[in-house]
Scaffold this motif. Structure first.
Motif, PDB file in Angstrom:
ATOM      1  N   VAL A 162       0.844  -1.185   0.000  1.00  0.00           N
ATOM      2  CA  VAL A 162       0.000   0.000   0.000  1.00  0.00           C
ATOM      3  C   VAL A 162       0.884   1.242   0.000  1.00  0.00           C
ATOM      4  O   VAL A 162       1.911   1.294   0.704  1.00  0.00           O
ATOM      5  CB  VAL A 162      -0.957   0.010   1.220  1.00  0.00           C
ATOM      6  CG1 VAL A 162      -0.185  -0.019   2.528  1.00  0.00           C
ATOM      7  CG2 VAL A 162      -1.881   1.218   1.172  1.00  0.00           C
ATOM      8  N   TYR A 163       0.514   2.242  -0.790  1.00  0.00           N
ATOM      9  CA  TYR A 163       1.295   3.472  -0.851  1.00  0.00           C
ATOM     10  C   TYR A 163       0.847   4.408   0.262  1.00  0.00           C
ATOM     11  O   TYR A 163      -0.322   4.788   0.341  1.00  0.00           O
ATOM     12  CB  TYR A 163       1.111   4.146  -2.209  1.00  0.00           C
ATOM     13  CG  TYR A 163       1.870   5.448  -2.342  1.00  0.00           C
ATOM     14  CD1 TYR A 163       3.238   5.500  -2.116  1.00  0.00           C
ATOM     15  CD2 TYR A 163       1.209   6.633  -2.695  1.00  0.00           C
ATOM     16  CE1 TYR A 163       3.941   6.688  -2.237  1.00  0.00           C
ATOM     17  CE2 TYR A 163       1.908   7.822  -2.824  1.00  0.00           C
ATOM     18  CZ  TYR A 163       3.266   7.845  -2.595  1.00  0.00           C
ATOM     19  OH  TYR A 163       3.964   9.025  -2.711  1.00  0.00           O
ATOM     20  N   THR A 164       1.794   4.803   1.103  1.00  0.00           N
ATOM     21  CA  THR A 164       1.480   5.659   2.253  1.00  0.00           C
ATOM     22  C   THR A 164       2.332   6.926   2.269  1.00  0.00           C
ATOM     23  O   THR A 164       2.297   7.669   3.242  1.00  0.00           O
ATOM     24  CB  THR A 164       1.703   4.902   3.572  1.00  0.00           C
ATOM     25  OG1 THR A 164       3.104   4.547   3.681  1.00  0.00           O
ATOM     26  CG2 THR A 164       0.868   3.630   3.622  1.00  0.00           C
ATOM     27  N   GLY A 165       3.074   7.179   1.215  1.00  0.00           N
ATOM     28  CA  GLY A 165       3.986   8.318   1.202  1.00  0.00           C
ATOM     29  C   GLY A 165       3.411   9.535   0.494  1.00  0.00           C
ATOM     30  O   GLY A 165       2.231   9.589   0.130  1.00  0.00           O
ATOM     31  N   GLY A 166       4.279  10.516   0.286  1.00  0.00           N
ATOM     32  CA  GLY A 166       3.894  11.732  -0.436  1.00  0.00           C
ATOM     33  C   GLY A 166       2.663  12.393   0.155  1.00  0.00           C
ATOM     34  O   GLY A 166       2.484  12.451   1.377  1.00  0.00           O
ATOM     35  N   LEU A 167       1.805  12.862  -0.698  1.00  0.00           N
ATOM     36  CA  LEU A 167       0.575  13.525  -0.255  1.00  0.00           C
ATOM     37  C   LEU A 167      -0.378  12.560   0.437  1.00  0.00           C
ATOM     38  O   LEU A 167      -1.194  12.969   1.270  1.00  0.00           O
ATOM     39  CB  LEU A 167      -0.112  14.189  -1.455  1.00  0.00           C
ATOM     40  CG  LEU A 167       0.638  15.384  -2.059  1.00  0.00           C
ATOM     41  CD1 LEU A 167       0.022  15.797  -3.388  1.00  0.00           C
ATOM     42  CD2 LEU A 167       0.627  16.556  -1.081  1.00  0.00           C
ATOM     43  N   PHE A 168      -0.261  11.266   0.111  1.00  0.00           N
ATOM     44  CA  PHE A 168      -1.103  10.278   0.782  1.00  0.00           C
ATOM     45  C   PHE A 168      -0.665  10.046   2.222  1.00  0.00           C
ATOM     46  O   PHE A 168      -1.346   9.347   2.976  1.00  0.00           O
ATOM     47  CB  PHE A 168      -1.094   8.961   0.006  1.00  0.00           C
ATOM     48  CG  PHE A 168      -1.995   8.972  -1.204  1.00  0.00           C
ATOM     49  CD1 PHE A 168      -3.349   8.779  -1.078  1.00  0.00           C
ATOM     50  CD2 PHE A 168      -1.470   9.195  -2.463  1.00  0.00           C
ATOM     51  CE1 PHE A 168      -4.189   8.794  -2.183  1.00  0.00           C
ATOM     52  CE2 PHE A 168      -2.282   9.212  -3.583  1.00  0.00           C
ATOM     53  CZ  PHE A 168      -3.645   9.014  -3.443  1.00  0.00           C
ATOM     54  N   LEU A 195      -0.607  12.541   4.168  1.00  0.00           N
ATOM     55  CA  LEU A 195      -1.373  13.587   4.848  1.00  0.00           C
ATOM     56  C   LEU A 195      -2.835  13.199   5.030  1.00  0.00           C
ATOM     57  O   LEU A 195      -3.449  13.523   6.043  1.00  0.00           O
ATOM     58  CB  LEU A 195      -1.282  14.894   4.063  1.00  0.00           C
ATOM     59  CG  LEU A 195       0.124  15.460   3.838  1.00  0.00           C
ATOM     60  CD1 LEU A 195       0.057  16.707   2.965  1.00  0.00           C
ATOM     61  CD2 LEU A 195       0.784  15.779   5.170  1.00  0.00           C
ATOM     62  N   ALA A 196      -3.413  12.543   4.032  1.00  0.00           N
ATOM     63  CA  ALA A 196      -4.791  12.070   4.102  1.00  0.00           C
ATOM     64  C   ALA A 196      -4.911  10.844   3.200  1.00  0.00           C
ATOM     65  O   ALA A 196      -4.333  10.813   2.117  1.00  0.00           O
ATOM     66  CB  ALA A 196      -5.776  13.154   3.665  1.00  0.00           C
TER      67      ALA A 196
END
Length: 276
Positions: free
Chosen positions: A195-201, A203-204
């Motif tokens: 699951v991608y949890t980095g970058g802008l993701f 934050l929300a």
């Protein structure tokens, strides 16, 4: 990671790797057909004005012969038969939505979309855009009717338009930027099944949805003022929170199992960082 068959009837067939070039081409076509419609409403006296008058409203006439006729006043714009700055901004927002959404369906989304969903989503976005442009051309609902400082001059942008542009740019940046970050993550074979949890993701969890809410609310605000912007933004937020996000959470919970649960704990916000 657990696997499960994609649900039928959804806009996006999550979990499927099938290609759907015909459906995606249909989506782009539907979105492209929106542009001449919006331009005709904003620039032509033969479409927007007669429709507004037929519905019992009073139309704000578009530029003609280098003049803007707005709220009964005539102002020389020097724009010939083109769009006034205010109308050009609204048309530009429609163009931007076409480019962004077409890029998403062609280059970003890695899952198929059905022909029915392509047509439905394409028409739905045209409805959103058309409501904005028609409300702008109706004197009682237009942002120009609330902008007394402009005295009906479409070359002088009211504060609602400026705020709307800001929301639109911010929303587009959040939606487009977050989706590109996630796409780059997925392209790395080392991240398969993660699951991608980095970058802008970071934050929300669904910040791309939040971005969509913002730019849609910005478009509405620039066209018909604060109340219409709040109505559009509120409706979309409600729809995402009550329908789209639970559906996606269910899918991600099955696909990513404990990793998704941990992500939800680490990032409690759904749409807007530190807000919701």
């Amino acid at each position: 990671m657990s696997s499960s068959p994609p649900k039928k009837g959804l806009v996006i067939q999550r979990g499927s790797t099938e290609r759907s070039p015909v459906s995606k081409a249909l989506f782009v076509l539907c979105r492209a057909l929106d542009l001449p419609l919006q331009y005709a409403i904003l620039s032509s006296r033969s479409l927007g004005a007669p429709l507004i008058n037929a519905l019992g409203g009073t139309a704000i006439l578009p530029p003609a012969g280098g003049h803007v006729y707005s709220l009964g006043l005539e102002t020389n714009t020097g724009l010939g038969s083109g769009l006034s700055p205010q109308r050009a901004i609204l048309f530009g927002m429609a163009v931007g939505s076409f480019i962004k959404q077409s890029h998403w369906v062609v280059a970003i989304s890695q899952e198929p979309i059905t022909p029915v969903a392509s047509g439905f989503v394409g028409v739905l976005n045209t409805v959103y855009n058309t409501l904005n442009t028609l409300l702008y051309t109706n004197a009682a609902t237009s942002v120009m009717s609330y902008a007394q400082a402009t005295h009906g001059d479409e070359t002088r942008l009211p504060i609602q338009t400026l705020v709307g542009v800001g929301l639109y740019v911010l929303g587009m940046a959040l939606e487009w930027g977050s989706e590109m970050q996630r796409l780059n993550f997925k392209r790395d074979v080392r991240n398969k099944g993660r699951v991608y949890t980095g970058g802008l993701f970071g934050l929300a969890r669904h910040i791309n949805y939040g971005g969509y809410v913002l730019w849609r609310a910005g478009f509405a605000t620039a066209a018909a003022g604060w109340m219409w912007g709040l109505i559009v933004g509120g409706f979309l937020t409600f729809d995402f929170v009550k329908r789209a996000i639970p559906e996606l959470d269910e899918y991600c919970g099955k696909r990513y199992a404990q990793a998704w649960t941990q992500y939800k704990r680490a990032v409690p916000y759904q749409l807007f960082p530190f807000v919701l």
